[in-house]
Enzyme design. Sequence first.
Site, PDB file in Angstrom:
ATOM      1  CE  LYS A   9      -3.626  -2.652   2.360  1.00  0.00           C
ATOM      2  NZ  LYS A   9      -4.791  -2.802   3.616  1.00  0.00           N
ATOM      3  CE1 TYR A  49      -8.497  -3.843   0.790  1.00  0.00           C
ATOM      4  CE2 TYR A  49      -8.268  -1.631  -0.195  1.00  0.00           C
ATOM      5  CZ  TYR A  49      -8.233  -2.297   0.408  1.00  0.00           C
ATOM      6  OH  TYR A  49      -7.089  -2.843   1.067  1.00  0.00           O
ATOM      7  CG  ASN A 112      -3.200  -2.794   6.636  1.00  0.00           C
ATOM      8  OD1 ASN A 112      -3.713  -1.902   6.124  1.00  0.00           O
ATOM      9  ND2 ASN A 112      -4.548  -3.748   7.056  1.00  0.00           N
ATOM     10  CG  HIS A 115      -4.724  -6.592  -0.933  1.00  0.00           C
ATOM     11  ND1 HIS A 115      -6.134  -6.366   0.010  1.00  0.00           N
ATOM     12  CD2 HIS A 115      -4.614  -7.294  -1.540  1.00  0.00           C
ATOM     13  CE1 HIS A 115      -7.070  -7.594  -0.538  1.00  0.00           C
ATOM     14  NE2 HIS A 115      -5.468  -8.127  -1.486  1.00  0.00           N
ATOM     15  CD  GLU A 126      -8.038  -9.455  -4.175  1.00  0.00           C
ATOM     16  OE1 GLU A 126      -7.310  -9.749  -3.598  1.00  0.00           O
ATOM     17  OE2 GLU A 126      -9.212  -8.761  -3.029  1.00  0.00           O
TER      18      GLU A 126
HETATM   19  P1  DAT Z   1      -7.479  -7.226   5.065  1.00  0.00           P
HETATM   20  O1  DAT Z   1      -7.125  -6.727   4.246  1.00  0.00           O
HETATM   21  O2  DAT Z   1      -6.739  -7.709   6.215  1.00  0.00           O
HETATM   22  O3  DAT Z   1      -7.985  -8.958   3.945  1.00  0.00           O
HETATM   23  P2  DAT Z   1     -10.023  -6.456   5.075  1.00  0.00           P
HETATM   24  O4  DAT Z   1     -10.103  -7.289   3.872  1.00  0.00           O
HETATM   25  O5  DAT Z   1     -10.892  -6.696   6.313  1.00  0.00           O
HETATM   26  O6  DAT Z   1      -9.074  -6.742   5.663  1.00  0.00           O
HETATM   27  O7  DAT Z   1     -10.372  -4.830   5.039  1.00  0.00           O
HETATM   28  C1  DAT Z   1      -9.180  -4.206   3.697  1.00  0.00           C
HETATM   29  C2  DAT Z   1      -8.663  -2.997   4.715  1.00  0.00           C
HETATM   30  O8  DAT Z   1      -9.735  -2.054   5.257  1.00  0.00           O
HETATM   31  C3  DAT Z   1      -7.622  -3.551   6.303  1.00  0.00           C
HETATM   32  O9  DAT Z   1      -6.507  -3.687   5.308  1.00  0.00           O
HETATM   33  C4  DAT Z   1      -7.915  -1.641   6.910  1.00  0.00           C
HETATM   34  C5  DAT Z   1      -9.312  -1.189   6.372  1.00  0.00           C
HETATM   35  N1  DAT Z   1     -10.042  -1.581   8.082  1.00  0.00           N
HETATM   36  C6  DAT Z   1     -10.913  -2.776   7.942  1.00  0.00           C
HETATM   37  N2  DAT Z   1     -10.990  -2.687   9.269  1.00  0.00           N
HETATM   38  C7  DAT Z   1     -10.634  -1.911   9.496  1.00  0.00           C
HETATM   39  C8  DAT Z   1     -11.956  -1.266  10.547  1.00  0.00           C
HETATM   40  N3  DAT Z   1     -12.235  -2.195  11.245  1.00  0.00           N
HETATM   41  N4  DAT Z   1     -11.196   0.104  11.070  1.00  0.00           N
HETATM   42  C9  DAT Z   1     -10.734   1.612  10.077  1.00  0.00           C
HETATM   43  N5  DAT Z   1     -10.111   0.097   8.709  1.00  0.00           N
HETATM   44  C10 DAT Z   1     -10.150  -1.154   8.220  1.00  0.00           C
HETATM   45 MG    MG Z   2      -8.963  -8.537   2.537  1.00  0.00          MG
END
Ligand code: DAT
Ligand code: MG
Length: 148
Positions: A9, A49, A112, A115, A126
């Site tokens: 990212k 997303y 974070n 991805h 993807e």
């Molecule tokens: P991951 O990236 O571990 O697959 P995800 O697909 O649930 O997680 O979410 C995509 C991204 O969105 C994640 O890397 C960070 C952000 N995100 C997820 N949950 C969040 C939350 N509760 N508050 C803020 N950002 C969040």
């Molecule tokens: Mg995810």
Amino acid sequence: MEQTFIMIKPDGVQRGLVGEIISRFEKKGFSLKGLKLISVERPFAEKHYEDLSAKPFFNGLVDYIISGPVVAMVWEGKNVVTTGRKIIGATNPAQSEPGTIRGDYAIDIGRNVIHGSDAVESARKEIALWFPEGPVAWQSSVHKWIYE
Ligand code: DAT
Ligand code: MG
């Protein structure tokens, strides 16, 4: 062989973590099958997303992903989707174990660093979105030293 989509990212690119992250996947034994530095626009990030479009953090997440270039990659190997997620660590870096990428290099969930696809089917979608030209077909000459 299984493939996954991994993206460094904008924060990971800005912080100079590209080499370190690629190195972790390489040293594990996975094969790099696609790689590009790319800035994406809002509709593209929203598509990536789309499953999270109802979440309260969606707009902030999209703002973050379009805030600078990202490194989009395809990695291949046995169980690379699941193992890739383990290498990356839990979504919230506060819960990511030390030794994982997020555990070692991130603090806030909204920064974070990386991805990784969460399933073989989402990986397929993807990869098709980010690499419409398809991954690069090649096989590492050390394959037989990694797989029995
Ligand atoms: P991951 O990236 O571990 O697959 P995800 O697909 O649930 O997680 O979410 C995509 C991204 O969105 C994640 O890397 C960070 C952000 N995100 C997820 N949950 C969040 C939350 N509760 N508050 C803020 N950002 C969040
Ligand atoms: Mg995810």
